[in-house]
Each structure stands twice: as structure tokens, then as C-alpha cells.
Motif scaffolding. Structure first.
Motif, short mmCIF file in Angstrom:
data_model
loop_
_atom_site.label_atom_id
_atom_site.label_comp_id
_atom_site.label_asym_id
_atom_site.label_seq_id
_atom_site.Cartn_x
_atom_site.Cartn_y
_atom_site.Cartn_z
N HIS A 24 0.83 -1.21 0.00
CA HIS A 24 0.00 0.00 0.00
C HIS A 24 0.87 1.26 0.00
CE1 HIS A 24 -3.32 2.68 0.91
NE2 HIS A 24 -2.63 3.15 1.92
N LYS A 25 1.91 1.26 0.81
CA LYS A 25 2.79 2.43 0.89
C LYS A 25 3.56 2.64 -0.41
CE LYS A 25 3.18 2.55 5.86
NZ LYS A 25 4.02 2.48 7.04
N ALA A 26 3.93 1.57 -1.08
CA ALA A 26 4.64 1.70 -2.37
C ALA A 26 3.74 2.43 -3.37
CB ALA A 26 5.04 0.33 -2.91
N ALA A 27 2.46 2.11 -3.38
CA ALA A 27 1.53 2.77 -4.30
C ALA A 27 1.38 4.24 -3.96
CB ALA A 27 0.17 2.07 -4.26
N ARG A 28 1.54 4.61 -2.70
CA ARG A 28 1.44 6.02 -2.31
C ARG A 28 2.68 6.80 -2.72
NH1 ARG A 28 -0.03 5.39 3.70
NH2 ARG A 28 1.42 7.11 3.82
N ILE A 29 3.82 6.14 -2.83
CA ILE A 29 5.05 6.81 -3.26
C ILE A 29 4.91 7.27 -4.70
CG2 ILE A 29 7.50 6.45 -3.77
CD1 ILE A 29 7.52 4.54 -1.33
N HIS A 30 4.40 6.37 -5.54
CA HIS A 30 4.18 6.67 -6.95
C HIS A 30 3.02 5.80 -7.40
CE1 HIS A 30 4.75 7.05 -11.24
NE2 HIS A 30 5.66 7.99 -11.03
N PRO A 31 1.96 6.39 -7.95
CA PRO A 31 0.77 5.59 -8.27
C PRO A 31 1.01 4.49 -9.30
CG PRO A 31 0.60 7.80 -9.19
CD PRO A 31 1.81 7.78 -8.31
N ASP A 32 2.06 4.59 -10.10
CA ASP A 32 2.33 3.59 -11.13
C ASP A 32 3.36 2.55 -10.69
OD1 ASP A 32 0.57 4.70 -13.04
OD2 ASP A 32 2.06 6.25 -13.47
N LEU A 33 3.79 2.61 -9.43
CA LEU A 33 4.78 1.67 -8.94
C LEU A 33 4.14 0.63 -8.03
CD1 LEU A 33 7.93 3.76 -7.95
CD2 LEU A 33 7.54 2.42 -10.00
N SER A 34 4.50 -0.63 -8.27
CA SER A 34 4.12 -1.69 -7.35
C SER A 34 5.28 -1.87 -6.37
CB SER A 34 3.88 -2.99 -8.12
OG SER A 34 5.10 -3.46 -8.66
N LEU A 35 5.06 -2.67 -5.37
CA LEU A 35 6.15 -2.96 -4.44
C LEU A 35 7.31 -3.62 -5.18
CD1 LEU A 35 7.27 -2.95 -1.58
CD2 LEU A 35 6.09 -5.12 -1.20
N VAL A 36 7.00 -4.47 -6.16
CA VAL A 36 8.05 -5.15 -6.93
C VAL A 36 8.87 -4.15 -7.73
CG1 VAL A 36 8.49 -6.79 -8.81
CG2 VAL A 36 6.82 -7.35 -7.03
N THR A 37 8.21 -3.25 -8.46
CA THR A 37 8.97 -2.29 -9.28
C THR A 37 9.76 -1.32 -8.39
OG1 THR A 37 6.98 -0.92 -9.53
CG2 THR A 37 7.54 -2.40 -11.34
N TYR A 38 9.17 -0.93 -7.29
CA TYR A 38 9.89 -0.07 -6.35
C TYR A 38 11.13 -0.81 -5.83
CZ TYR A 38 11.01 2.51 -2.16
OH TYR A 38 11.69 3.19 -1.20
N SER A 39 10.96 -2.09 -5.49
CA SER A 39 12.08 -2.89 -4.98
C SER A 39 13.15 -3.06 -6.04
CB SER A 39 11.58 -4.26 -4.52
OG SER A 39 10.66 -4.11 -3.46
N MET A 40 12.74 -3.17 -7.30
CA MET A 40 13.72 -3.26 -8.39
C MET A 40 14.55 -1.99 -8.47
SD MET A 40 11.68 -5.08 -11.47
CE MET A 40 11.23 -6.80 -11.40
N LEU A 41 13.89 -0.86 -8.39
CA LEU A 41 14.62 0.41 -8.40
C LEU A 41 15.60 0.47 -7.24
CD1 LEU A 41 11.85 3.06 -9.21
CD2 LEU A 41 13.74 2.33 -10.69
N ASP A 42 15.15 0.04 -6.08
CA ASP A 42 15.99 0.04 -4.89
C ASP A 42 17.25 -0.82 -5.09
OD1 ASP A 42 15.88 1.46 -2.51
OD2 ASP A 42 14.96 -0.18 -1.38
N LEU A 43 17.08 -1.99 -5.71
CA LEU A 43 18.22 -2.87 -5.94
C LEU A 43 19.19 -2.28 -6.97
CD1 LEU A 43 19.52 -5.60 -5.19
CD2 LEU A 43 18.35 -6.56 -7.18
N VAL A 44 18.65 -1.67 -8.03
CA VAL A 44 19.51 -1.02 -9.02
C VAL A 44 20.32 0.08 -8.35
CG1 VAL A 44 19.58 0.35 -11.15
CG2 VAL A 44 18.06 -1.64 -11.00
#
Length: 150
Positions: A24-44
Motif C-alpha cells: 500500500h505504501k509503495a503505491a502512495r510513493i508513486h501511483p504507477d509503482l508496485s512494491l516489486v517495481t519499487y524494490s527493483m529500483l531500490d536494488l539497481v
């Protein structure tokens, strides 16, 4: 001795609730980001750059799933591809300035949230909790390859 089954049930319930809140919080960071895509960005960001295959391996996802997620992140202007200098056939993924900014803002929000949650905790309790979380996370990591030792 505490009831181990009850403790395991409580841990499962709390970690499941934690995962739901994280999505839920990942979606609040950016409406088009899932927790998975946010986590991918974090790993990159953590690695500086990586290949799509690295993301697939790390998150135990199919390469086609990662490819779709990376494409979405590129369209959002958060990630870019560039030629791998060590293998011109390969591509490295890197954050864009917008991706860096998004993660910096998200990191600060998370830091403030954690600081607030742990405000009443002693330094000893906080240190112990951090150690338990690290220990729990280590169970998912593959063992070190002794042939790769320095």
C-alpha cells in the motif's frame, strides 16, 4: 517456555500484515509503482547498475516479468538502459535522475516513519530487533561459495 506454534502464528500474521502495508505504501510513493517495481529500483540503486537477469534472479521472477516491469520503469523515466562496457551485447540498467530523486524522497519518508515507530524503544531493543531481522533475512540468501573467497 513460550508456545512455539503460537509464536510462529503471530509472526506469520504480523509479517503478512507488514507486507500488505508495504504494498500500500509503495503505491502512495508513486501511483504507477508496485512494491516489486519499487524494490527493483531500490536494488539497481544499491548495486549502481545491473542486468535484467540479475533482477530476475534476485527477486526469483521470470525474465519476461522483469522485462515488462523494466519497460514500465523506463516509460516512467525512472530507469534507463545502457550498453554493458564488458559485453556490448548486454545492457545494464541504471537509475535516471528522476529515479534517484524518487528513491531519495521515499527513503526519507521511510526513515521518518521508522524513527517515529521506534521512538519509545531503547537502543538495546532497537539493536536486538535489527539483528533479528538481519538473521531472518539471511535464511533466504544462498550460502557463500567457498571457491569465490578472496
Amino acid at each position: 517456555m513460550p508456545d512455539r506454534d503460537a509464536a510462529l502464528e503471530m509472526i506469520q500474521r504480523e509479517l503478512t500484515a507488514f507486507a500488505r502495508r508495504a504494498r500500500h505504501k509503495a503505491a502512495r510513493i508513486h501511483p504507477d509503482l508496485s512494491l516489486v517495481t519499487y524494490s527493483m529500483l531500490d536494488l539497481v540503486k544499491e548495486r549502481g547498475s545491473c542486468r535484467g537477469a540479475d533482477l530476475a534472479s534476485h527477486f526469483m521472477l521470470d525474465k519476461s516479468t522483469v522485462s515488462r516491469q523494466v519497460g514500465a520503469l523506463e516509460r516512467l523515466g525512472l530507469l534507463r538502459r545502457e550498453a554493458d562496457p564488458e559485453d556490448q551485447r548486454g545492457q545494464l540498467l541504471r537509475l535516471t535522475d528522476a529515479g534517484e530523486q524518487l528513491l531519495a524522497e521515499a527513503y526519507e519518508r521511510r526513515r521518518q516513519s521508522f524513527a517515529g515507530r521506534f521512538e519509545g524503544w531503547s537502543d538495546e531493543d532497537l539493536d536486538r530487533f535489527a539483528g533479528y531481522l538481519e538473521r531472518y533475512g539471511l535464511a533466504d540468501r544462498p550460502p557463500a561459495d567457498p571457491t569465490q573467497a578472496g
